[in-house]
Scaffold this motif. Sequence first.
Motif, PDB file in Angstrom:
ATOM      1  N   GLU A  56       0.849  -1.180   0.000  1.00  0.00           N
ATOM      2  CA  GLU A  56       0.000   0.000   0.000  1.00  0.00           C
ATOM      3  C   GLU A  56       0.888   1.235   0.000  1.00  0.00           C
ATOM      4  N   ALA A  57       0.867   1.990  -1.077  1.00  0.00           N
ATOM      5  CA  ALA A  57       1.715   3.175  -1.180  1.00  0.00           C
ATOM      6  C   ALA A  57       0.993   4.240  -1.982  1.00  0.00           C
ATOM      7  N   ALA A  58       1.262   5.500  -1.670  1.00  0.00           N
ATOM      8  CA  ALA A  58       0.673   6.595  -2.429  1.00  0.00           C
ATOM      9  C   ALA A  58       1.278   6.605  -3.822  1.00  0.00           C
ATOM     10  N   ASP A  59       0.447   6.920  -4.833  1.00  0.00           N
ATOM     11  CA  ASP A  59       0.993   6.972  -6.186  1.00  0.00           C
ATOM     12  C   ASP A  59       1.313   8.416  -6.569  1.00  0.00           C
ATOM     13  N   TYR A  60       1.725   8.615  -7.826  1.00  0.00           N
ATOM     14  CA  TYR A  60       2.285   9.893  -8.255  1.00  0.00           C
ATOM     15  C   TYR A  60       1.262  10.951  -8.630  1.00  0.00           C
ATOM     16  N   GLN A  61      -0.033  10.675  -8.591  1.00  0.00           N
ATOM     17  CA  GLN A  61      -1.004  11.565  -9.216  1.00  0.00           C
ATOM     18  C   GLN A  61      -1.028  12.967  -8.623  1.00  0.00           C
ATOM     19  N   ARG A  62      -0.966  13.080  -7.300  1.00  0.00           N
ATOM     20  CA  ARG A  62      -1.003  14.411  -6.692  1.00  0.00           C
ATOM     21  C   ARG A  62       0.250  15.216  -7.034  1.00  0.00           C
ATOM     22  N   LEU A  63       1.405  14.568  -7.000  1.00  0.00           N
ATOM     23  CA  LEU A  63       2.641  15.263  -7.340  1.00  0.00           C
ATOM     24  C   LEU A  63       2.691  15.614  -8.821  1.00  0.00           C
ATOM     25  N   GLU A  64       2.120  14.763  -9.659  1.00  0.00           N
ATOM     26  CA  GLU A  64       2.058  15.042 -11.098  1.00  0.00           C
ATOM     27  C   GLU A  64       1.227  16.293 -11.358  1.00  0.00           C
ATOM     28  N   PHE A  65       0.109  16.445 -10.640  1.00  0.00           N
ATOM     29  CA  PHE A  65      -0.743  17.636 -10.744  1.00  0.00           C
ATOM     30  C   PHE A  65       0.060  18.895 -10.420  1.00  0.00           C
ATOM     31  N   LEU A  66       0.846  18.832  -9.364  1.00  0.00           N
ATOM     32  CA  LEU A  66       1.651  19.980  -8.955  1.00  0.00           C
ATOM     33  C   LEU A  66       2.802  20.237  -9.926  1.00  0.00           C
ATOM     34  N   GLY A  67       3.510  19.175 -10.288  1.00  0.00           N
ATOM     35  CA  GLY A  67       4.650  19.326 -11.187  1.00  0.00           C
ATOM     36  C   GLY A  67       4.266  19.880 -12.544  1.00  0.00           C
ATOM     37  N   ASP A  68       3.087  19.534 -13.007  1.00  0.00           N
ATOM     38  CA  ASP A  68       2.598  20.044 -14.292  1.00  0.00           C
ATOM     39  C   ASP A  68       2.533  21.565 -14.270  1.00  0.00           C
ATOM     40  N   ARG A  69       2.063  22.127 -13.156  1.00  0.00           N
ATOM     41  CA  ARG A  69       1.954  23.586 -13.040  1.00  0.00           C
ATOM     42  C   ARG A  69       3.322  24.246 -12.908  1.00  0.00           C
ATOM     43  N   VAL A  70       4.230  23.619 -12.159  1.00  0.00           N
ATOM     44  CA  VAL A  70       5.578  24.161 -12.010  1.00  0.00           C
ATOM     45  C   VAL A  70       6.296  24.160 -13.363  1.00  0.00           C
ATOM     46  N   LEU A  71       6.141  23.064 -14.107  1.00  0.00           N
ATOM     47  CA  LEU A  71       6.745  22.962 -15.440  1.00  0.00           C
ATOM     48  C   LEU A  71       6.191  24.029 -16.366  1.00  0.00           C
ATOM     49  N   GLY A  72       4.873  24.199 -16.371  1.00  0.00           N
ATOM     50  CA  GLY A  72       4.249  25.175 -17.253  1.00  0.00           C
ATOM     51  C   GLY A  72       4.718  26.590 -16.981  1.00  0.00           C
ATOM     52  N   LEU A  73       4.767  26.974 -15.694  1.00  0.00           N
ATOM     53  CA  LEU A  73       5.199  28.325 -15.353  1.00  0.00           C
ATOM     54  C   LEU A  73       6.677  28.527 -15.691  1.00  0.00           C
ATOM     55  N   SER A  74       7.498  27.520 -15.438  1.00  0.00           N
ATOM     56  CA  SER A  74       8.930  27.638 -15.722  1.00  0.00           C
ATOM     57  C   SER A  74       9.177  27.827 -17.214  1.00  0.00           C
ATOM     58  N   VAL A  75       8.528  27.017 -18.032  1.00  0.00           N
ATOM     59  CA  VAL A  75       8.726  27.109 -19.479  1.00  0.00           C
ATOM     60  C   VAL A  75       8.146  28.411 -20.021  1.00  0.00           C
ATOM     61  N   ALA A  76       6.975  28.815 -19.525  1.00  0.00           N
ATOM     62  CA  ALA A  76       6.372  30.072 -19.971  1.00  0.00           C
ATOM     63  C   ALA A  76       7.293  31.248 -19.650  1.00  0.00           C
ATOM     64  N   SER A  77       7.901  31.214 -18.468  1.00  0.00           N
ATOM     65  CA  SER A  77       8.818  32.280 -18.079  1.00  0.00           C
ATOM     66  C   SER A  77      10.042  32.320 -19.000  1.00  0.00           C
ATOM     67  N   TRP A  78      10.576  31.147 -19.321  1.00  0.00           N
ATOM     68  CA  TRP A  78      11.742  31.083 -20.213  1.00  0.00           C
ATOM     69  C   TRP A  78      11.394  31.642 -21.593  1.00  0.00           C
ATOM     70  N   LEU A  79      10.252  31.248 -22.122  1.00  0.00           N
ATOM     71  CA  LEU A  79       9.842  31.700 -23.448  1.00  0.00           C
ATOM     72  C   LEU A  79       9.616  33.208 -23.477  1.00  0.00           C
ATOM     73  N   PHE A  80       9.034  33.729 -22.410  1.00  0.00           N
ATOM     74  CA  PHE A  80       8.765  35.167 -22.357  1.00  0.00           C
ATOM     75  C   PHE A  80      10.066  35.960 -22.387  1.00  0.00           C
ATOM     76  N   ARG A  81      11.078  35.481 -21.679  1.00  0.00           N
ATOM     77  CA  ARG A  81      12.348  36.198 -21.609  1.00  0.00           C
ATOM     78  C   ARG A  81      13.234  35.962 -22.839  1.00  0.00           C
ATOM     79  N   ALA A  82      12.922  34.901 -23.605  1.00  0.00           N
ATOM     80  CA  ALA A  82      13.809  34.507 -24.704  1.00  0.00           C
ATOM     81  C   ALA A  82      13.654  35.365 -25.953  1.00  0.00           C
ATOM     82  N   GLY A  83      12.593  36.141 -26.048  1.00  0.00           N
ATOM     83  CA  GLY A  83      12.391  36.939 -27.252  1.00  0.00           C
ATOM     84  C   GLY A  83      11.114  37.741 -27.159  1.00  0.00           C
TER      85      GLY A  83
END
Length: 241
Positions: A54-81
């Motif tokens: 019995e162990a917790a699976d990745y779904q909750r962390l995946e939900f959070l990581g998706d948002r962190v990834l999106g903001l990080s990439v959006a920030s990079w793209l905004f500054r890149a040009g």
Amino acid sequence: MVFRRALEPDRRHIVTTLDPAARAWLEAQGFVIGDETPWLEALTHGSFNGSGAEAADYQRLEFLGDRVLGLSVASWLFRAGDAPEGKLSQRLNALVSGTTCARIARAIGLPVHIRLGKQARDDGGADSDKILGDVMEALIGACFIQHGFDTAQAIIYRLWAHELEGDVGKAKHPKSALQEWAAGNRRAGPVYEVTDRSGPDHAARFTVQVSVRNVGSASATATSKGEAERLAAKAFLEQFG
């Protein structure tokens, strides 16, 4: 006291520490491991709970990581040009897609470290774009939980460096290109239809056919409906465009 103990879950099979090989692999990718719990969770697929642990699976962390990834990439793209919003969105969607996440997961050797139930592994779950993409995002979520946004962002920029500096998402998405091609040729809009779905949920394969009336059709198969549609549109344009 006896009654209370009877209600307590049997924790004899719960694993609370990372496999040494998985920990060494995570550290080799630049992840700094403190408490191992979120990392163990990030590597655990829901099917693993059917194997007696019995162990917790990745779904909750995946939900959070998706948002962190999106903001990080959006920030990079905004500054890149100074690209307009439409181009930014086009690249963002491609760079954070499940397909891109899965490609990076394979490149760094993630598949062998995912904790899957026997049936899910036998069914090819370790090579599923959906599972690999979700676990990749869950690891980002675990990093954010332990070390905060700046550290998680730095990891993303390192792992995504080739994708960010490359051409991913610069070309128009095949579905958009096909829509414009149909309009430009005074044709009805393309119609997408799932013609086949096979395999279990964690390793499903979709076959999609796209057709344009009085022109023709093309089909493609992928591990997600969206990717199958993209490939079908691409195949159509190559054949009729």
